[in-house]
Write a protein that holds these residues in place. Structure first.
Motif, PDB file in Angstrom:
ATOM      1  N   THR A   1       5.960  -2.419   6.684  1.00 55.37           N
ATOM      2  CA  THR A   1       5.069  -1.597   5.717  1.00 55.37           C
ATOM      3  C   THR A   1       4.568  -3.520   5.551  1.00 55.37           C
ATOM      4  OG1 THR A   1       6.339  -0.323   4.732  1.00 55.37           O
ATOM      5  CG2 THR A   1       5.173  -1.977   3.273  1.00 55.37           C
ATOM      6  N   ALA A   2       3.184  -3.030   5.468  1.00 50.23           N
ATOM      7  CA  ALA A   2       2.349  -4.686   4.967  1.00 50.23           C
ATOM      8  C   ALA A   2       1.367  -4.432   3.557  1.00 50.23           C
ATOM      9  CB  ALA A   2       0.833  -5.002   6.136  1.00 50.23           C
ATOM     10  N   THR A   3       1.877  -5.676   2.285  1.00 46.49           N
ATOM     11  CA  THR A   3       1.110  -4.858   1.273  1.00 46.49           C
ATOM     12  C   THR A   3       0.267  -6.478   1.761  1.00 46.49           C
ATOM     13  OG1 THR A   3       2.837  -6.455   0.327  1.00 46.49           O
ATOM     14  CG2 THR A   3       2.856  -4.342   0.409  1.00 46.49           C
ATOM     15  N   LEU A   4      -0.394  -6.703   0.144  1.00 46.01           N
ATOM     16  CA  LEU A   4      -1.698  -7.481  -0.003  1.00 46.01           C
ATOM     17  C   LEU A   4      -1.878  -7.664  -1.191  1.00 46.01           C
ATOM     18  CD1 LEU A   4      -5.035  -6.066   2.347  1.00 46.01           C
ATOM     19  CD2 LEU A   4      -2.493  -7.033   2.999  1.00 46.01           C
ATOM     20  N   SER A   5      -1.559  -8.551  -1.780  1.00 47.42           N
ATOM     21  CA  SER A   5      -2.084  -8.992  -3.940  1.00 47.42           C
ATOM     22  C   SER A   5      -1.186  -8.036  -4.534  1.00 47.42           C
ATOM     23  CB  SER A   5      -2.982  -9.051  -3.697  1.00 47.42           C
ATOM     24  OG  SER A   5      -3.862  -9.702  -2.958  1.00 47.42           O
ATOM     25  N   GLY A   6      -0.352  -7.987  -4.324  1.00 51.38           N
ATOM     26  CA  GLY A   6       1.681  -7.087  -4.964  1.00 51.38           C
ATOM     27  C   GLY A   6       1.989  -7.717  -6.108  1.00 51.38           C
TER      28      GLY A   6
END
Length: 283
Positions: A172-177
């Motif tokens: 999983t890759a998450t941005l600005s979470g």
């Protein structure tokens, strides 16, 4: 090319001010060529429980599949606004799935996370007919969408509730979470809280569920983010490492909340596309 950079700067500012809402201007700069789109595929009975599948023009056999959850403070957004994300990632050979999900005030937490789990179940059951590899399913998100993706990755009960194992997700890759956060008063009703509540239910926070056994995660963060504090990614990455899990943490010192996702449309803002591509290909 200067005109495109100027448009992207304007969009980034406007996007940040409106909290992940309209991106029609950005999508207007995105070519309709290079991919095939299958729209409004139902993964549930609610009108919001639909998704779009984007296929690369020349997909490899058993292509890797990324399910992308957009942001919008859990109360706004549409899959049609994020065609630029699909365009960027299909250009790297991935099959992209963009789900809509139910929003506040129609539903409260955890219904939008449960919708995320239901969309993963649909992808697991159907994506092979589009050429996707069910052994290479990935999650990705921005802002509130990162919150959904992180909970699906770290809290095994969501996928278990739809008959899937946590390790159905490859990475999983998450941005600005938001992962370790106290919702601001405006957002507290989304989680069934009053604006004056001082007790924050740990069930809403992805960091609560870190046990070192979850799929690998990439946390991407702009250090000028004024909407979601960079401490969220710092704290989550530290907790995962302490638990013996797999995590990567990438920062862009001069980028804010919106720029991190808008950069998928342009390498001039930040190398987000290269960074997430490498991460997914490494897993």
């Amino acid at each position: 090319m200067l005109w495109l950079i100027l448009i992207l700067v304007i969009i980034t500012v406007a996007f940040g001010l409106t909290g992940c809402t309209s991106l029609q201007l950005l999508n207007a700069t995105v070519s309709h060529f290079g991919y095939t789109r299958h729209t409004d595929l139902a993964y549930g009975i609610d009108p919001r429980q639909k998704l779009d599948v984007y296929l690369p023009k020349n997909p490899a056999p058993n292509a890797k599949v990324i399910i992308f959850f957009y942001g919008g403070s859990w109360r706004g957004g549409s899959k049609t606004d994020y065609r630029f994300v699909a365009k960027a990632l299909t250009s790297r050979g991935f099959i992209i799935v963009l789900p809509d999900y139910r929003l506040y005030p129609t539903v409260l937490f955890p219904k939008f996370v449960e919708d995320g789990a239901a969309s993963v179940r649909w992808v697991h059951d159907h994506i092979s007919s589009y050429g996707g590899d069910t052994n290479h399913l990935y999650l990705m998100g921005h802002s509130a969408g990162s919150h959904i993706a992180a909970l699906l990755t770290l809290d095994a009960h969501y996928l278990k509730s739809v008959g899937l194992d946590q390790n159905t997700i490859r990475a999983t890759a998450t941005l600005s979470g938001p992962y370790d956060f106290i919702p601001n008063p405006w957002d507290r009703p989304v989680f069934g809280l009053s604006t004056n509540d001082t007790y924050i239910d740990p069930k809403i926070e992805p960091i609560t569920y870190v046990d070192g056994k979850a799929p690998p995660m990439l946390l991407v963060q702009g250090l000028r983010d004024k909407i979601v504090s960079p401490s969220n990614a710092v704290n989550l990455s530290n907790r995962i490492r302490q638990a013996g899990g797999q995590v990567e943490y990438i920062t862009y010192p001069k980028r804010g909340h919106a720029a991190v996702v808008v950069a998928l449309a342009s390498p001039y803002l930040a190398p987000v596309l290269d960074d997430v591509t490498k991460f997914f290909n490494d897993h």
